[in-house]
Every structure is written in C-alpha cells, then in structure tokens.
Enzyme design. Sequence first.
Site, PDB file in Angstrom:
ATOM      1  N   HIS A 162      59.964  45.039  60.626  1.00  0.00           N
ATOM      2  CA  HIS A 162      61.056  44.452  59.497  1.00  0.00           C
ATOM      3  C   HIS A 162      59.613  43.121  60.119  1.00  0.00           C
ATOM      4  O   HIS A 162      60.975  41.739  59.968  1.00  0.00           O
ATOM      5  CB  HIS A 162      62.596  44.059  60.922  1.00  0.00           C
ATOM      6  CG  HIS A 162      63.029  45.473  61.151  1.00  0.00           C
ATOM      7  ND1 HIS A 162      63.607  46.480  60.143  1.00  0.00           N
ATOM      8  CD2 HIS A 162      62.956  46.530  62.382  1.00  0.00           C
ATOM      9  CE1 HIS A 162      63.635  47.835  60.457  1.00  0.00           C
ATOM     10  NE2 HIS A 162      63.340  47.709  62.138  1.00  0.00           N
ATOM     11  N   SER A 283      42.762  24.678  44.485  1.00  0.00           N
ATOM     12  CA  SER A 283      43.643  24.559  42.969  1.00  0.00           C
ATOM     13  C   SER A 283      43.348  23.454  42.418  1.00  0.00           C
ATOM     14  O   SER A 283      42.862  22.599  42.753  1.00  0.00           O
ATOM     15  CB  SER A 283      45.047  23.959  43.881  1.00  0.00           C
ATOM     16  OG  SER A 283      45.534  23.028  43.146  1.00  0.00           O
ATOM     17  N   LYS A 289      44.138  22.807  49.159  1.00  0.00           N
ATOM     18  CA  LYS A 289      44.397  24.207  48.775  1.00  0.00           C
ATOM     19  C   LYS A 289      43.250  25.505  49.259  1.00  0.00           C
ATOM     20  O   LYS A 289      42.423  25.089  48.487  1.00  0.00           O
ATOM     21  CB  LYS A 289      45.688  24.375  47.661  1.00  0.00           C
ATOM     22  CG  LYS A 289      46.350  23.748  47.481  1.00  0.00           C
ATOM     23  CD  LYS A 289      47.666  24.713  48.835  1.00  0.00           C
ATOM     24  CE  LYS A 289      48.081  26.223  48.430  1.00  0.00           C
ATOM     25  NZ  LYS A 289      48.931  25.872  47.525  1.00  0.00           N
ATOM     26  N   GLU A 296      46.235  38.570  46.384  1.00  0.00           N
ATOM     27  CA  GLU A 296      47.505  38.025  45.152  1.00  0.00           C
ATOM     28  C   GLU A 296      46.496  39.653  43.567  1.00  0.00           C
ATOM     29  O   GLU A 296      47.348  39.893  42.893  1.00  0.00           O
ATOM     30  CB  GLU A 296      46.965  37.314  44.783  1.00  0.00           C
ATOM     31  CG  GLU A 296      47.882  36.037  45.395  1.00  0.00           C
ATOM     32  CD  GLU A 296      48.333  34.681  45.692  1.00  0.00           C
ATOM     33  OE1 GLU A 296      49.003  34.326  46.170  1.00  0.00           O
ATOM     34  OE2 GLU A 296      47.106  33.994  45.084  1.00  0.00           O
TER      35      GLU A 296
END
Length: 481
Positions: A162, A283, A289, A296
């Site tokens: 979980h 970024s 970043k 992804e």
Amino acid sequence: MDETSASSPLWAGRFEQPMDAAAWTLNASLHVDRRLALADVRVNRAWAEALEEAGVLSAAERAALVAGLELLEQEFRSGVFVFQPTDEDIHTAVERRLRELVGPLGGKIATGRSRNDLVATDARLWLMEQLCHLETALIEVQKALVEQAEASADLYLPGYTHLQRAQPILLAHWWLAYFWPLERDRQRLGDLYPRVAVMPMGAAALAGSGFPIDREHLAQRLGFLAAAPNSLDAVADRDFAAEFLFVAAMLGIHLSQLAEMVILFCSQEFGFLEIPDAFATGSSLMPQKKNPDLFELTRAKAGTLLGHLTALMTVLKGLPLAYNKDLQEDKAQVFGAMDTLLGVLPVLAAALRALRVKPERLQAAVSAELMATDLADYLVEQGLPFREAHAVVGQAVRLALARGRSLDTLDREALQAIHPLLDEHALAILEPRHSLARRNLSGGSGPLAVSAQLRAAQAVLARRVILDRSENVRDERTSGS
Ligand code: ARG
C-alpha cells in the site's frame, strides 16, 4: 502481352473506370507494409520454387524469376528501388517490378496464390524475425537488473505494501522482483513463437491453391514450423498478431511499473536512487530541476502498447470468414508495438545500469517498527499464540507513537507493563539484519535465499527462448521503411 499493364492495379481487368483518387489513398497500404519488402521477396522466391515442383513452371522459368527476384532484392537492400504511385501495397510493388525486370513471365509468379495468403505469410515471417531482436533487447534489461542486484551486496531498504513501509528487504531482492515479470514476458514470447511460425501460403484467396503445391516443403523452405491446416482460417487468422500485442502490452505494463518505482525512488522524498545526468533532463524554467523524463516515457508507453492491442482486438471482433480488408489494419499495430519496444528497451537497459543507489538513505528508512512482525514472531517462539503476540506488539507500537519515540527506545518498565516477555532479548529482535536472516526460505528476502535467486536468474538468462534467425533479421534492418 500481360492482361494488366505494369502500371494499373493487379485487379484492373474487370473494371471500366479508374478508382477515385481519395478512395485509392485510403485503400492503399504501401506506406505501412513496405517494411515487408524483403519478406515478400523471400516468399516470392520460395513460391517460384514451389510452382516448379508442382509442375507449373519450367526450370528455366523458375530460374528467370529467381534471378529477377534477386535483382529486386538488391534494389531494396541498396535503397534504389523506386515505388510507383500505382503500387497499392508491397505485394503489388514487388510483382510490378518483377514484370518490369523479367517481362511477361513475371506475371506467372501470381499463379495459384493471392495477396490474402501472401500478406499473412509475409507478416508472420517478419514477426518471426523481429521476435528474435526483441528477445535480445529484453535480455539486456534483465541483465541490467541482475547487475544492479549483484552490485547491491547486503544493502536493505523498506519493502512496501500500500506504499506504506512494511518490512525490510534486501535491495537485490527488490531489483530481482522486476526481473521475474520480464522473464515471464520472455517466456510468453517463446510460447507464442510456434503459433506465429505457421504458414498460410497455399491457402490462396480462401479455398486453397488450384495447383498441387507441396505446402509442407514450402513451409520448411521458408523456416516455418508448419503449414496452416485450413485455408479459410489461414487467411483470416490474426491470433499471432493479437498474441504478440498482448505480450507487448504486458511487457509494457511491467516496464511502466518499474519506471514508476524508479521515479518515486528518485524523488527527494525517497532519495533512494539517483539518475545520472546522461539519462536525466532539466527544466527550461527551473534551474535546479533534474527530471526522470525517460522513465516517465517508459511509464507512458504502456498506454501506447495497450492501444495497439485494443485496436487490433476491436478490428477482429465479429469479422466474417475469410479475408476482409479490415485485416489490413493489423500491420500498423504490430509494427507500432515492435517499434515502441525496440525504442524503449535499449534506453531503459542503459538507464537502469547507470542508476546510482544511495545506501545511507535506504538504510535510514528502515526504522525499528518495520521489525514489529519479527517481534511478534519472537513472542510466538516463546509460546504466545500469534494473534495474542500481534496484539501485544501492537500495544507497544501504539505506546511508541504516543511518546513520539521509536519502538526500540521504549523504556523497560513500560514494555514490561504491556507483557513480561518484552525484555531485552525481545528488543534485540528489532534489527534489520536479524529480520532478513529469518527469511532464507526459498523465494524469501534473506541473504542466502537471495543469492540462490540471483544464481537462478543468471541461469535462465543463459537460455534464449527464440531461435537466432540473424540472417533474416538482417533483412529487415536493410529494408528501410
Ligand atoms: N494490402 C492488403 C493487406 O494488407 C493485402 C491483401 C489484399 N487482399 C485483397 N483481397 N484486397 O491486407
């Protein structure tokens, strides 16, 4: 002279008017199926030989056709083949060019066959070859996982259920938990192979060729394992494509799950892993970043792959026997899925190999509460029924939470008040290494069990499930697209 000229559709004979231009474009499939060029040439060549065996062609005719096909193959390989606007699909283009190269004799290649059996034969041959490529790429990702597991020595981290910290596990065990799903996918590729390697050729349009072709011999010549047993089914069957797309989607889903976990673990909140610069992106706005774009994208490709499967299954649903033009839509899905996987897998393998592990962050995340089950197990060994032991440890956890301390730093009196068995022996249990050492049963996260698992993983990788047909694989690479 030929019945049809080399510049009109193969089926022009019964038509009075040319096809509407937009309708022609919708009907044509060359932009997709040109990738089958070399497979189509191979099937044509084998077909010329089969026609000779069946007494349809003389040896001289067969030789002239084969010589023409060899020239044509050279044109594809060297990239000088010129497609014509009248080439409806790859089969048309090959036949048209063959007639240009060898004259009207070229028209004899079409004897006793149809594009219906030809296209299904080409597509299966293409997939048989590419599956070998795919396996190689998949093995690289599996190897990357095994290498990470090997390099992780005795590091441990929290295992989650979980997405809540649950129990300590070895990092090697965690890496290998992503190895086995990929191994199942690889086995699935091996399982579907014999159903891909069934030859439709000889089914002709639907009823079987009108000439006595030795299909078993033809199948063997082309590297198929069998000839399809029913001519109607032979031209209608796209199970092989659907099965491949399922395995591709399942594999995509496994890769997406792995990618998601890497993304999470690379976040500052977890900080267990770090992506080296070569596999990260920045970024355009925020200078600080470092983003996991490649992971992804890997996560997102599962959606693309599932789309290919859904598209084909939806096309197949409710189709009447035998060939229907709907089936032309199969190849875009199969090619798309193969391209997606062959694009993702090598990058993922390299990125996984390059991931840096941050040992201090891993170990720091394993707090004493994660060994609560081990404490309950200890009480069981002292004679308490597990339910009672669970409740006792639960009370201790509650007390620790109330006092804002960790379970292993509670004072003796407080623990004794909960249960007399909660003494210093009991507290010694709250050690990650102790918890791991209890789990050396097969498949467990104990160090001995994980070493055995690692050896098992290395052993399965040593065996390929798809036969290396590298000669044919080379065909596709040079055929262009
Ligand atoms: N381009 C077609 C396909 O991909 C080839 C078969 C055409 N057959 C036909 N009867 N129109 O399916």
